[in-house]
Design a protein around this motif. Structure first.
Motif, short mmCIF file in Angstrom:
data_model
loop_
_atom_site.label_atom_id
_atom_site.label_comp_id
_atom_site.label_asym_id
_atom_site.label_seq_id
_atom_site.Cartn_x
_atom_site.Cartn_y
_atom_site.Cartn_z
N ILE A 106 4.77 -4.55 2.16
CA ILE A 106 4.60 -3.18 1.67
C ILE A 106 3.42 -2.52 2.38
N LEU A 107 3.69 -1.36 3.01
CA LEU A 107 2.63 -0.56 3.61
C LEU A 107 2.15 0.52 2.64
N SER A 108 3.12 1.26 2.07
CA SER A 108 2.76 2.34 1.14
C SER A 108 3.99 2.80 0.38
N ILE B 82 9.78 3.73 -0.03
CA ILE B 82 8.72 2.81 0.34
C ILE B 82 8.73 2.57 1.84
N SER B 83 7.56 2.50 2.41
CA SER B 83 7.42 2.14 3.82
C SER B 83 7.01 0.67 3.91
N GLU C 66 10.02 0.31 8.55
CA GLU C 66 11.28 0.80 8.01
C GLU C 66 11.03 1.51 6.67
N THR C 67 12.00 2.38 6.32
CA THR C 67 11.96 3.07 5.02
C THR C 67 12.99 2.46 4.09
N SER D 2 4.70 -9.07 -0.21
CA SER D 2 5.85 -9.49 0.59
C SER D 2 7.10 -9.39 -0.27
N VAL D 3 8.08 -8.59 0.20
CA VAL D 3 9.29 -8.32 -0.59
C VAL D 3 10.53 -8.51 0.29
#
Length: 737
Positions: free
Chosen positions: A9-11, A24-25, A33-34, A47-48
């Motif tokens: 996860i970035l944001s 989510i970015s 990726e979005t 981490s997802v």
């Protein structure tokens, strides 16, 4: 087949806290990726692993639409500290996160989940600060745990959000205690889905608890899907055996126990035993007793036949018409009886009879009502007197979740006339009758040959069949309607006869189409070009509606709505709101599909109130896709804002199922006749569809399928007990009746 995508996860670019919908970015091995979907709150660095499909949004570009996820809680001390420092839990910043990790190390998450009070062991965390942290902790971890729990049991994202909104962070504990609550609390949840959860958490396959829910569910399902208020006992046992997969003697014993406890009731109809639920039998008994009491309490007629006949003659003279003997009988009985049922098809003069009754009784003393906004509006226009929906007439009180008018506060009128009674289920009829004071005259108007109500019961037909309530059946067509092929063919279909096509200038014709796909394209052409051009040439406005017998298939309401929306209201540069599989856009025609008594509305005149009801039709006039909010202007003038969760009650209405069109009229109706399940393609469904049209009916399909519908032997008679209750209790009032 689902694709999968893993990343960090970035944001969170966007999040709707009401429904969990997030953009989510994430950073993958190769690029950024979005990902879009319904998720709990993720923190930076998590981490997802996502499952779903790739999609190309017309405005935002490439996106991964996730329907499932697996989140790995941070494991290293650095990752745990970064997670807590992200602000995901109120009251924990970077400094406090470092102190918590120093105190508990790799056991941090175990402490947070099982012994959160130990946070007060950390320097600087007192009781007041802990309480703030605890509330946020419960919400964050509880929601995450609940969402993972629901995913594990294959609960779809849309339903998961409904469950989370209702149960909150207690979702997991509630469902572990009783997963069958889902059946009672959420529309569309069947026994099988709840049972999967029950089996996985260890509820015994042959437990009494499980069997009781299964048996009650079958009775409720019969009401929901087919309108029955009771189920043949032998059929119930067989269906329960098939559903529960346990020996039939165990089901029989459980059923007997439920009967003894009063959770089920046994009634005998036509020498057969039926099983029903308490609220069904109570509703039908209340309706029967209320009708009979109204008849018994009616005052002696103050007008003789001779006086009434003179009034009828004067009305005929003033309105340049001549009533038939049957119509005159209806008017006399309306004046002289406490309760009267008037049933007849289109063109039989029901509206004219109501107008005459209003003149004889007096409009100031009479209230008019109908089940839907469209039906009430049509009634008001025809009668020249205010008509309300039944729900508005009874004034639903959102705070008390009850009607303001009831047995303790009855309606103030000498006469109540209700139109389109065939549409009204037992629960609304019961509530209406409870609000009618003794001595009030009640006139029920409808068409017993139309489809019965969407809800349980078959009130109009049962009252007529009982033979206990004064009834007039109208079957003669008014002279001015005899040139209408719509009216003539409605009566042909009602009597099981094939409709006639009277040429290209007729108001009833067929467009031939081979197969569902060709029929769908023909409907598209008719709706978007041919019929609008025809009405323009005629110099009149047009209200064109497609009516389908079914929801699924190439000519079902779902697919036709998609095709018609794409043609008449494409996305273009305008925003839209996507709710599950439905795209909502400004100018879309929509229908409200469930009684919602608490939702607020306002009109341009400043009137305000609560309640939008199943069958109300309107147009989207405002839309904010970022906020997930849209505004619908309904045909009766109500304006209603819908937030994202409330969109479950809206559907597109370019094409309606015939059931949902009841109580409405349209200038032109297009009906696909291309075959389908015999259980759906019945004579009275066909009859109901074409009687929705005022100016034009266009059938699309083949003569063969028209004949199939008209001659279909399948009968959608309902198992109900109202007629028997009326016959049973009528002896109490024999002298008065």
């Amino acid at each position: 087949m689902d694709n999968h995508l893993s990343g960090t996860i970035l944001s969170t670019i966007f999040r709707n806290d009401t429904n969990g919908y997030s953009v989510i970015s994430i950073s993958t091995e190769h690029e950024v990726e979005t990902v879009v979907g319904c998720f709990p709150i993720f923190s930076e660095g998590e981490s997802v692993h996502f499952y779903g499909t790739w999609d190309m949004h017309p405005i935002y570009g490439r996106q991964f639409k996730a329907n499932k996820f697996e989140a790995n809680m941070p494991s290293s001390l650095e990752e745990i500290e970064r997670y807590l420092a992200s602000g995901i839990i109120k009251g924990i910043g970077k400094a406090t996160a470092r102190l918590i990790v120093q105190q508990f190390g790799t056991e941090t998450f175990e402490v947070l989940e099982t012994s959160p009070e130990r946070l007060m062991e950390v320097y600087g965390i007192g009781e007041a600060r802990y309480r703030m942290m605890f509330e946020s902790l419960q919400q964050t971890l509880g929601t995450r745990s609940a969402m993972i729990f629901l995913q594990k049991h294959s609960i779809a994202p849309g339903l998961s959000q409904k469950i989370l909104r209702r149960y909150g962070s207690n979702t997991k504990s509630i469902l572990l205690e009783n997963p069958y609550r889902l059946i009672d609390d959420f529309k569309g949840v069947g026994f099988e889905r709840a049972d999967k959860i029950a089996q996985s958490i260890g509820i015994e396959h042959n437990s009494t608890f499980r069997m009781e829910y299964g048996i009650r569910y079958i009775v409720r399902r019969a009401a929901l899907e087919e309108g029955h208020t009771c189920v043949l006992q032998a059929q119930l046992l067989m269906q329960a055996e098939e559903l529960l997969k346990v020996p039939i003697d165990m089901i029989h014993n459980t059923t007997q126990a439920l009967l003894l406890s009063g959770e089920l009731f046994l009634i005998r109809l036509n020498d057969k035993d039926y099983i029903t639920l308490p609220y069904f039998i109570e509703s039908e008994r209340t309706i029967a007793l209320s009708l009979l009491r109204l008849i018994a309490s009616s005052a002696s007629p103050t007008q003789t036949d001779e006086t009434i006949n003179r009034s009828i003659e004067l009305f005929e003279l003033n309105n340049n018409l001549i009533f038939s003997d049957t119509q005159k009988q209806a008017i006399r009985l309306a004046i002289q009886s406490g309760v009267l049922v008037i049933s007849g098809g289109p063109g039989t003069g029901k509206t004219t009879i109501i107008n005459c009754i209003l003149q004889l009784i007096g409009k100031d003393n009479t209230l008019l009502a109908a089940p839907t906004g469209r039906a009430a509006k049509r009634m008001q226009e025809a009668a020249g007197h205010e008509a309300k929906t039944i729900h508005r007439l009874l004034e639903y009180n959102g705070e008390e979740e009850a009607f303001s008018y009831n047995q303790d506060r009855p309606l103030e009128c000498q006469c109540l006339i209700i139109d389109e009674v065939s549409m009204v289920d037992i629960f609304l009829v019961r509530s209406t009758l409870q609000a009618v004071a003794q001595g009030t005259k009640l006139i029920l108007v409808g068409d017993a040959d139309q489809l019965p109500s969407v809800g349980p019961g078959n009130v109009l037909k049962d009252i007529i069949d009982s033979g206990t309530i004064p009834t007039v059946l109208l079957d003669e067509i008014f002279r001015q309607d005899k040139d209408s092929a719509i009216i003539l063919n409605a009566h042909h279909i009602k009597h099981g006869e094939i409709p006639e096509y009277l040429g290209k200038d007729s108001d009833f014709f067929m467009v031939s189409a081979r197969g569902p796909q060709n029929a769908a394209q023909a409907i598209l052409s008719l709706y978007t070009r041919r019929l609008p051009n025809y009405f323009i040439e005629q110099g009149v406005s047009s209200d064109i509606q497609v009516l389908s017998p079914m929801k699924k298939g190439a000519c079902g309401a779902n697919e036709l709505n998609r095709l018609l929306q794409a043609e008449v209201n494409p996305l273009g540069k305008r925003n839209e709101i996507i709710y599950i599989d439905t795209h909502f856009r400004i100018n879309d025609r929509v229908i409200h599909t469930r009684n919602n008594y608490s939702i607020e509305w306002i009109t341009d005149e400043g009137d305000m109130g609560n309640g939008v009801f199943n069958g109300d039709i309107g147009t989207i006039v405002e839309l904010d896709s970022d906020a997930g909010i849209l505004l619908v202007l309904f045909d009766d003038g109500k304006k209603v804002y819908y937030d994202y969760p409330q969109l479950e009650d809206l559907e597109l209405a370019y094409c309606l199922t015939v059931h949902k069109s009841q109580g409405s009229e349209f200038d032109a109706v297009i009906v696909p006749v291309i075959g389908g399940p015999p259980k759906l393609l019945t004579k009275n469904l066909f009859y109901t569809a074409i009687t929705r049209a005022k100016k034009l009916v266009v059938l699309v399909g083949s003569d063969y399928h028209v004949q199939q519908m008209v001659t279909n032997p399948y009968s959608n008679n309902r198992n109900t007990s109202l007629a028997q209750h009326l016959a049973h209790y009528s002896f109490m009032y024999e002298e008065d009746i």
